[in-house]
Design a protein around this motif. Structure first.
Motif, PDB file in Angstrom:
ATOM      1  N   GLY A   1     -34.545  -3.479 -26.168  1.00 42.70           N
ATOM      2  CA  GLY A   1     -33.110  -3.235 -26.115  1.00 42.70           C
ATOM      3  C   GLY A   1     -32.688  -2.191 -25.100  1.00 42.70           C
ATOM      4  O   GLY A   1     -31.600  -1.616 -25.209  1.00 42.70           O
TER       5      GLY A   1
ATOM      6  N   SER B   1     -29.533   2.117 -22.582  1.00 43.87           N
ATOM      7  CA  SER B   1     -29.437   1.309 -23.796  1.00 43.87           C
ATOM      8  C   SER B   1     -28.561   0.083 -23.577  1.00 43.87           C
ATOM      9  O   SER B   1     -27.519   0.154 -22.920  1.00 43.87           O
TER      10      SER B   1
ATOM     11  N   GLU C   1     -27.538  -1.427 -26.341  1.00 40.88           N
ATOM     12  CA  GLU C   1     -26.822  -1.435 -27.620  1.00 40.88           C
ATOM     13  C   GLU C   1     -25.749  -0.359 -27.688  1.00 40.88           C
ATOM     14  O   GLU C   1     -24.682  -0.566 -28.265  1.00 40.88           O
ATOM     15  N   GLU C   2     -26.045   0.802 -27.100  1.00 39.56           N
ATOM     16  CA  GLU C   2     -25.109   1.925 -27.107  1.00 39.56           C
ATOM     17  C   GLU C   2     -24.809   2.340 -25.670  1.00 39.56           C
ATOM     18  O   GLU C   2     -25.604   2.078 -24.758  1.00 39.56           O
TER      19      GLU C   2
END
Length: 319
Positions: free
Chosen positions: A130, A157, A159-160
């Motif tokens: 990820g 990231s 995801e973030e």
């Protein structure tokens, strides 16, 4: 696999580009996007530093009047470093010296060292768990001279909206060697203006000099660009957590910087509110920018033994 897209780069990824023309001609750039609003440019020919940072299409960093400057133009005399100071979001200072030009232990040292003007010897990137991962090796080594190697890893990231920088610095020589590093992170317009909210939850703030001391009470207050402004630097000390942030209420976004103050034990706030020279530096490091000779006298100079490695981590999180 996402059935809606043909190629991963439709949403996220890393692309390598080369600049054409000007002093940056031929420089290798990695354009990185995580598909969630975070974009950054990694300059492989400038120590894998981060020359641009954008969030939701808004510029977050300062880009100096120098623009992109290839290492071939680096001037190592005195403060010649400023001629190629692109700034960007991150310019790494070191490794042999940080701060004011000086002579230390018989060695003539330039402003902020040479690592930021050193190309990566090797670099590659991949996706893992990820994250987009960039790895680069930068060698600050010479015959009859220091032999320091910087292994840099940048993880972005998916995801973030955050990324981390992990630097492993190794002494590949046969003698004990001074080693300084400063993460010169530079905030710029429109993230930075007179309405920006700057928070640095340190337990102690000290002015670098008498000029900065005159305005110590306003270290956290930004102002409009001012003609003839002279830079002010403030030194912050932390205990358990190193953290600094800037937030722009007009944009409803900002960023914070996180680091270990036991390892990076010298934090510098560089307040420069000049016309076109309008930038706020939020800079964690293992030394202050007063010159290596001063750090030696103060007992703050760090060393690496032959074969020894030192690891530093910095996280940047969008707000």
């Amino acid at each position: 696999m996402n059935p809606y897209i043909g190629h991963d780069s439709q949403i996220y990824g890393i692309e390598e580009h080369r600049l054409v023309g000007g002093k940056g001609d031929g420089m290798r750039l990695l354009e990185v996007t995580n598909g969630k609003g975070l974009e950054l440019t990694v300059s492989l020919d400038r120590s894998a530093d981060i020359s641009r940072l954008r969030y939701r299409g808004i510029n977050m960093s300062y880009f100096s009047p120098c623009g992109y400057v290839a290492p071939a133009y680096y001037d190592s005399k005195e403060d010649g470093w400023l001629k190629s100071f692109t700034a960007g979001f991150l310019t790494t200072c070191g490794l042999q010296a940080v701060g004011s030009p000086c002579t230390d232990d018989g060695e003539v040292l330039p402003l902020h060292g040479s690592i930021a003007n050193t190309p990566a010897e090797a670099a590659y990137w991949f996706e893992e768990d990820g994250e987009l991962v960039i790895r680069a090796v930068i060698k600050d080594e010479g015959i009859f001279a220091r032999k320091l190697r910087l292994n840099r890893e940048i993880r972005v990231s998916l995801e973030e909206n955050e990324f981390t920088i992990k630097d492993t610095i190794e002494n590949t020589g046969d003698s004990r060697t001074p080693m300084e590093i400063l993460y010169h992170m530079n905030m710029g317009y429109p993230l930075l203006d007179e309405d920006s909210i700057v928070e640095i939850p340190s337990y102690e703030v000290a002015a670098r000099d008498d000029h900065a001391a005159e305005d110590l009470d306003n270290w956290m207050k930004m102002i409009k660009p001012e003609a003839g402004y002279v830079e002010r630097c403030y030194y912050h000390k932390f205990r358990e957590e190193g953290r600094a942030s800037i937030y722009q209420p007009k944009l409803n976004q900002g960023l914070e910087i996180l680091f270990d103050p036991k390892e990076l034990d010298a934090f510098v706030e560089w307040k420069m509110m000049g016309v076109r020279d309008y930038v706020l530096g939020l800079e964690c490091g293992n030394c202050y920018p007063d010159g290596r000779d001063v750090m030696r006298r103060r007992g703050m100079l760090k060393f690496l033994e032959p074969g020894e490695k030192k690891v530093y981590n910095v996280k940047v999180r969008m707000m």
